[in-house]
Design a protein around this motif. Structure first.
Motif, short mmCIF file in Angstrom:
data_model
loop_
_atom_site.label_atom_id
_atom_site.label_comp_id
_atom_site.label_asym_id
_atom_site.label_seq_id
_atom_site.Cartn_x
_atom_site.Cartn_y
_atom_site.Cartn_z
N ASN A 152 -0.82 5.16 -8.67
CA ASN A 152 -1.99 5.84 -9.21
C ASN A 152 -1.64 7.13 -9.95
N ARG A 181 -10.20 0.49 -4.74
CA ARG A 181 -9.23 1.11 -5.64
C ARG A 181 -9.79 2.34 -6.34
N ASN A 213 -10.14 0.22 -13.48
CA ASN A 213 -10.86 -0.55 -12.47
C ASN A 213 -11.61 -1.68 -13.16
N GLU A 265 -9.42 5.20 -3.92
CA GLU A 265 -8.00 5.49 -3.73
C GLU A 265 -7.46 6.28 -4.92
N HIS A 295 0.97 2.64 -3.47
CA HIS A 295 -0.26 2.83 -4.23
C HIS A 295 -0.42 4.25 -4.76
N THR A 350 0.81 -1.22 0.00
CA THR A 350 0.00 0.00 0.00
C THR A 350 0.85 1.27 0.00
#
Length: 369
Positions: free
Chosen positions: A252, A276, A260, A279, A248, A245
């Motif tokens: 992104n 996700r 997704n 996030e 992440h 994590t």
């Protein structure tokens, strides 16, 4: 208001290894702690998760790791006695049937015992096809069913099995954890996808991601998540493996867009945005999602999120997507998620549910609390 003491039995709070619900648990529990509630999280020492921790025990929850044995389960149940709220989450991974039955023995006149389903469409499909599934007869014994999502189809489904009340508590954003960061060259690509390899996701990954990559050999694609090591991939798809994590945000923020892909059961049911999605929105990222019913309840298609009904549509979007358009979509998603879909919003909803302050909470849907 005096905070609740909450005993929470789940897969893992401290490890996201083969544990897609980790950030959901973290965001909710941290936000509940901020509102004065005290959570003890009971998780089994299973699936090498303790060897793949991506966080230390947090200051906002007490973590109790128990041995993945019947003795370990019963010791944890004994320790949980006296909690105001006892939660059994779905998908702990070991001794789920035992836990689902035995947490009900902790019910008293002064507490609530809750089943929190983080994969409700799949659970309902399973018990619908198996009249002998032991969980079916336990559902009416829980004071409350909470779900990771699912909307009215899940509420109605649990109601048909005798649930006293079923309320979706959707995924959300923890702005302190997921936010914009500088681009990282390791994660630069035209399209990136993060997700573990699961049976009811793999075919959809083939359609929406791998076939898209094969049709666009001039573009670069990035795949992350556990289990894809031996999966045949086009040459323009780089594979990262398990991604903790801590990486992440950079994952992104670096590609032109992130993809997704819902699991089959969640796409079929609808109203089940993955963690996700929130996030990525919190990082100001342009999101392309497979199509599912209820998207507009969370983000405006075309403005805050781009929607594709097939791999061919993903390819079409990617071919015409410019950095400027991607940036605008990401900015709009960022504004929406911060205004309506943070775990602070969800924690207020959960607190109200536990306090029974609103008799109409059963009709509560996504959006700001």
């Amino acid at each position: 208001m005096k905070g609740f003491s909450i005993a929470f039995f789940g897969s893992s709070l401290v490890s996201s290894y083969w544990n897609g619900a980790a950030t959901y648990y973290r965001g909710l529990i941290c936000a509940l702690h901020a509102r004065g509630h005290r959570v003890t999280f009971y998780e089994p020492d299973a699936f090498d998760r303790q060897q793949h921790r991506d966080m230390e025990d947090p200051p906002w929850a007490k973590v109790q790791v128990y041995s993945a044995t019947e003795e370990g389960v019963f010791r944890s149940l004994e320790a949980a006695m006296g909690a105001d709220i006892v939660v059994k989450a779905s998908g702990v991974g070991v001794f789920d049937e035992l836990l689902e039955k035995e947490v009900l023995s902790l019910k008293t006149a002064d507490n609530k015992v809750v089943f929190w389903d983080v994969d409700a469409p799949a659970t309902l499909e399973r018990i619908s096809h198996n009249p002998h599934d032991p969980f079916r007869s336990l559902i009416p014994g829980y004071d409350l069913i909470l779900t990771y999502g699912g909307g009215d189809p899940v509420v109605d489904g649990y109601g048909s099995f005798g649930a006293r009340e079923c309320i979706p508590v959707y995924n959300a954003l923890d702005p302190d954890t997921h936010h914009p960061v500088p681009s990282d060259h390791r994660f630069c690509a035209d399209l990136a996808f993060l997700g573990n390899r699961l049976p009811d996701r793999e075919k959809r990954v083939e359609e929406f991601f791998l076939r898209t990559a094969a049709s666009l050999p001039h573009k670069r694609f990035l795949l992350a998540g556990s289990g894809w090591d031996d999966k045949q991939r086009p040459r323009n798809v780089d594979y990262l493996g398990h991604l903790g994590t801590a990486s992440h945000n950079a994952f992104n923020c670096s590609p032109l867009a992130v993809l997704n892909i819902s699991r089959e059961s969640m796409a079929k049911n609808g109203f089940s945005p993955a963690t996700r999605v929130f996030e990525a929105a919190g990082a100001g990222t342009c999101i392309i999602t497979d199509s599912w019913q209820g998207i507009e309840q969370f983000f405006e298609p075309g403005k805050e999120i781009l929607v594709a009904g097939s791999g061919e549509e993903v390819a079409d979007i990617l071919e015409r997507l410019t950095p400027r358009e991607a940036s605008m979509v990401g900015l709009h998603a960022f504004a929406r998620v911060r205004a309506e879909h943070t775990y602070a919003h969800r924690a207020r909803q959960v607190e109200a549910i536990f306090m029974e302050e609103e008799s109409s909470m059963g009709s509560y849907a996504g959006g700001a609390a």
